[in-house]
Design a protein around this motif. Structure first.
Motif, PDB file in Angstrom:
ATOM      1  N   LYS A 186     -10.976  22.253 -13.493  1.00  8.69           N
ATOM      2  CA  LYS A 186      -9.606  22.636 -13.861  1.00  8.69           C
ATOM      3  C   LYS A 186      -9.486  22.850 -15.371  1.00  8.69           C
ATOM      4  CE  LYS A 186      -7.368  20.223 -10.007  1.00  8.69           C
ATOM      5  NZ  LYS A 186      -6.442  19.127  -9.614  1.00  8.69           N
ATOM      6  N   TYR A 187     -10.212  22.032 -16.128  1.00  8.25           N
ATOM      7  CA  TYR A 187     -10.188  22.172 -17.593  1.00  8.25           C
ATOM      8  C   TYR A 187     -10.780  23.510 -18.011  1.00  8.25           C
ATOM      9  CZ  TYR A 187     -11.422  21.292 -22.488  1.00  8.25           C
ATOM     10  OH  TYR A 187     -11.573  21.383 -23.851  1.00  8.25           O
ATOM     11  N   TYR A 188     -11.913  23.885 -17.415  1.00  7.92           N
ATOM     12  CA  TYR A 188     -12.525  25.167 -17.727  1.00  7.92           C
ATOM     13  C   TYR A 188     -11.604  26.324 -17.330  1.00  7.92           C
ATOM     14  CZ  TYR A 188     -16.817  22.444 -18.263  1.00  7.92           C
ATOM     15  OH  TYR A 188     -17.759  21.527 -18.657  1.00  7.92           O
ATOM     16  N   GLU A 189     -10.903  26.135 -16.228  1.00 13.54           N
ATOM     17  CA  GLU A 189      -9.945  27.158 -15.811  1.00 13.54           C
ATOM     18  C   GLU A 189      -8.813  27.287 -16.830  1.00 13.54           C
ATOM     19  OE1 GLU A 189      -6.724  27.998 -12.194  1.00 13.54           O
ATOM     20  OE2 GLU A 189      -8.267  26.464 -11.938  1.00 13.54           O
ATOM     21  N   GLY A 221      -9.639  29.327 -19.628  1.00 12.70           N
ATOM     22  CA  GLY A 221      -9.883  30.721 -19.317  1.00 12.70           C
ATOM     23  C   GLY A 221     -11.335  31.049 -19.076  1.00 12.70           C
ATOM     24  N   LEU A 222     -12.185  30.014 -18.926  1.00 12.66           N
ATOM     25  CA  LEU A 222     -13.607  30.241 -18.686  1.00 12.66           C
ATOM     26  C   LEU A 222     -13.905  30.486 -17.215  1.00 12.66           C
ATOM     27  CD1 LEU A 222     -15.058  27.474 -21.029  1.00 12.66           C
ATOM     28  CD2 LEU A 222     -14.517  29.847 -21.563  1.00 12.66           C
ATOM     29  N   LEU A 223     -13.079  29.966 -16.347  1.00 12.12           N
ATOM     30  CA  LEU A 223     -13.164  30.213 -14.911  1.00 12.12           C
ATOM     31  C   LEU A 223     -11.835  30.811 -14.464  1.00 12.12           C
ATOM     32  CD1 LEU A 223     -14.812  26.856 -13.692  1.00 12.12           C
ATOM     33  CD2 LEU A 223     -15.972  28.992 -14.308  1.00 12.12           C
ATOM     34  N   ASN A 224     -11.915  31.720 -13.498  1.00 10.61           N
ATOM     35  CA  ASN A 224     -10.687  32.407 -13.048  1.00 10.61           C
ATOM     36  C   ASN A 224     -10.648  32.464 -11.520  1.00 10.61           C
ATOM     37  OD1 ASN A 224      -9.464  33.520 -15.705  1.00 10.61           O
ATOM     38  ND2 ASN A 224     -11.635  34.109 -15.812  1.00 10.61           N
ATOM     39  N   ASP A 251     -17.594  33.403 -11.569  1.00  9.42           N
ATOM     40  CA  ASP A 251     -17.242  32.041 -11.966  1.00  9.42           C
ATOM     41  C   ASP A 251     -18.469  31.139 -11.923  1.00  9.42           C
ATOM     42  OD1 ASP A 251     -14.458  32.388 -12.418  1.00  9.42           O
ATOM     43  OD2 ASP A 251     -14.116  32.389 -10.254  1.00  9.42           O
ATOM     44  N   ILE A 252     -19.294  31.312 -10.873  1.00 12.42           N
ATOM     45  CA  ILE A 252     -20.505  30.503 -10.738  1.00 12.42           C
ATOM     46  C   ILE A 252     -21.466  30.801 -11.887  1.00 12.42           C
ATOM     47  CG2 ILE A 252     -22.578  30.167  -9.341  1.00 12.42           C
ATOM     48  CD1 ILE A 252     -20.824  30.439  -6.876  1.00 12.42           C
ATOM     49  N   CYS A 253     -21.594  32.072 -12.222  1.00 11.77           N
ATOM     50  CA  CYS A 253     -22.442  32.456 -13.359  1.00 11.77           C
ATOM     51  C   CYS A 253     -21.932  31.818 -14.645  1.00 11.77           C
ATOM     52  CB  CYS A 253     -22.461  33.974 -13.479  1.00 11.77           C
ATOM     53  SG  CYS A 253     -23.352  34.588 -14.926  1.00 11.77           S
ATOM     54  N   ASN A 254     -20.613  31.892 -14.867  1.00  9.92           N
ATOM     55  CA  ASN A 254     -20.027  31.291 -16.064  1.00  9.92           C
ATOM     56  C   ASN A 254     -20.232  29.782 -16.100  1.00  9.92           C
ATOM     57  OD1 ASN A 254     -19.180  33.754 -16.966  1.00  9.92           O
ATOM     58  ND2 ASN A 254     -16.999  33.443 -16.549  1.00  9.92           N
ATOM     59  N   LEU A 255     -20.092  29.147 -14.943  1.00  7.07           N
ATOM     60  CA  LEU A 255     -20.259  27.692 -14.884  1.00  7.07           C
ATOM     61  C   LEU A 255     -21.694  27.301 -15.225  1.00  7.07           C
ATOM     62  CD1 LEU A 255     -18.899  25.018 -14.325  1.00  7.07           C
ATOM     63  CD2 LEU A 255     -19.440  25.287 -11.893  1.00  7.07           C
TER      64      LEU A 255
END
Length: 274
Positions: free
Chosen positions: A23-26, A29-32, A47-51
């Protein structure tokens, strides 16, 4: 058929990361993630790639701001730049680990020397080369806990030192207090450092030292110091400075007081040198 979406629980389990972190990453704006008809978060392949990238970069202590900048502007050139930054950080960590390894080996050597190569309960006259140290003054009017003083000394160092197995710590007695029969006051606490270091603010001159090493509780100065001064007087030596004590093995290495090893040193001039 390849899946297009992954639920929060799946990502949390696969990446061993808490839901709050997702939720913090969301929020950053790092996860959408999108929402399904039940309002559950659904994460895409992007999102998985970004994570995966976030986890890799966080493991190297990149700031969230730097990670966000990269993910928002990710192309071949910025990726090459990021990879070079990663290499630089890895090299730095490798250097730190090698330094830590050398320190561990030195501390193991110090412990073994204190156990195997120390003459206990015997007054000796030895010649010691010049030593550099960093010292911090204490209040001579009262005795502070030595271990507490060591922690305070850390404030004077540019980087943290390792406590465990480090026989480089010592205390400088207050000679004026000794003259009054008070044997547990210190003028300063010190940490010996390398000869080529430029950070020194305390020098112990080379020369002869009357030494005494004992085991057990390191608060035995009221017994040890009078005995050493008596030996110095009997041999017509001249005291050149304050006594120091070095904590070769203490509470940081063992909870058993009988295993403590402390050495007291008093700088002297021999009659032949006068």
């Amino acid at each position: 058929m390849k899946r297009k979406y992954y639920k929060t629980g799946e990502l949390s389990k696969i990446y061993k990361i808490g839901r709050d972190s997702l939720k913090y990453y969301e929020k950053l704006g790092l996860l959408n993630p999108t929402r399904d008809k039940n309002t559950y978060r659904m994460y895409t392949i992007k999102d998985i790639c970004n994570l995966s990238l976030i986890k890799e970069l966080r493991s190297l202590d990149f700031s969230m701001q730097r990670i966000k900048e990269y993910l928002k502007n990710r192309n071949i050139e910025t990726t090459k730049k990021m990879l070079k930054e990663e290499l630089s950080l890895i090299e730095q960590k490798l250097e730190e680990l090698l330094t830590h390894k050398d320190s561990i080996n030195q501390r193991l050597k110090s412990i073994n020397n204190a156990i195997d190569n120390t003459n206990v309960n015997r007054i000796e006259l030895i010649y010691i080369n010049k030593r550099k140290a960093i010292a911090r003054k204490t209040n001579g009017e009262f005795t502070e806990n030595v271990d507490y003083l060591i922690q305070r000394l850390n404030e004077n160092l540019e980087e943290n030192f390792y406590i465990l197995g480090n026989s480089n710590f010592g205390g400088v007695f207050d000679s004026k207090s000794i003259d009054r029969g008070v044997y547990n006051n210190y003028k300063s606490i010190l940490c010996f450092i390398e000869d080529d270091s430029v950070r020194s603010n305390f020098i112990l001159d080379e020369g002869y030292y009357v030494t005494y090493t004992y085991r057990g509780d390191y608060k035995q100065s009221s017994r040890v110091l009078p005995m050493m001064y008596k030996f110095i007087k009997a041999n017509n030596y001249v005291v050149l400075g304050d006594p120091i004590e070095i904590y070769k093995i203490d509470i940081y290495e063992t909870d058993t007081e009988d295993e403590y090893v402390t050495q007291v040193q008093i700088p002297v001039k021999l009659l032949m040198d006068c």
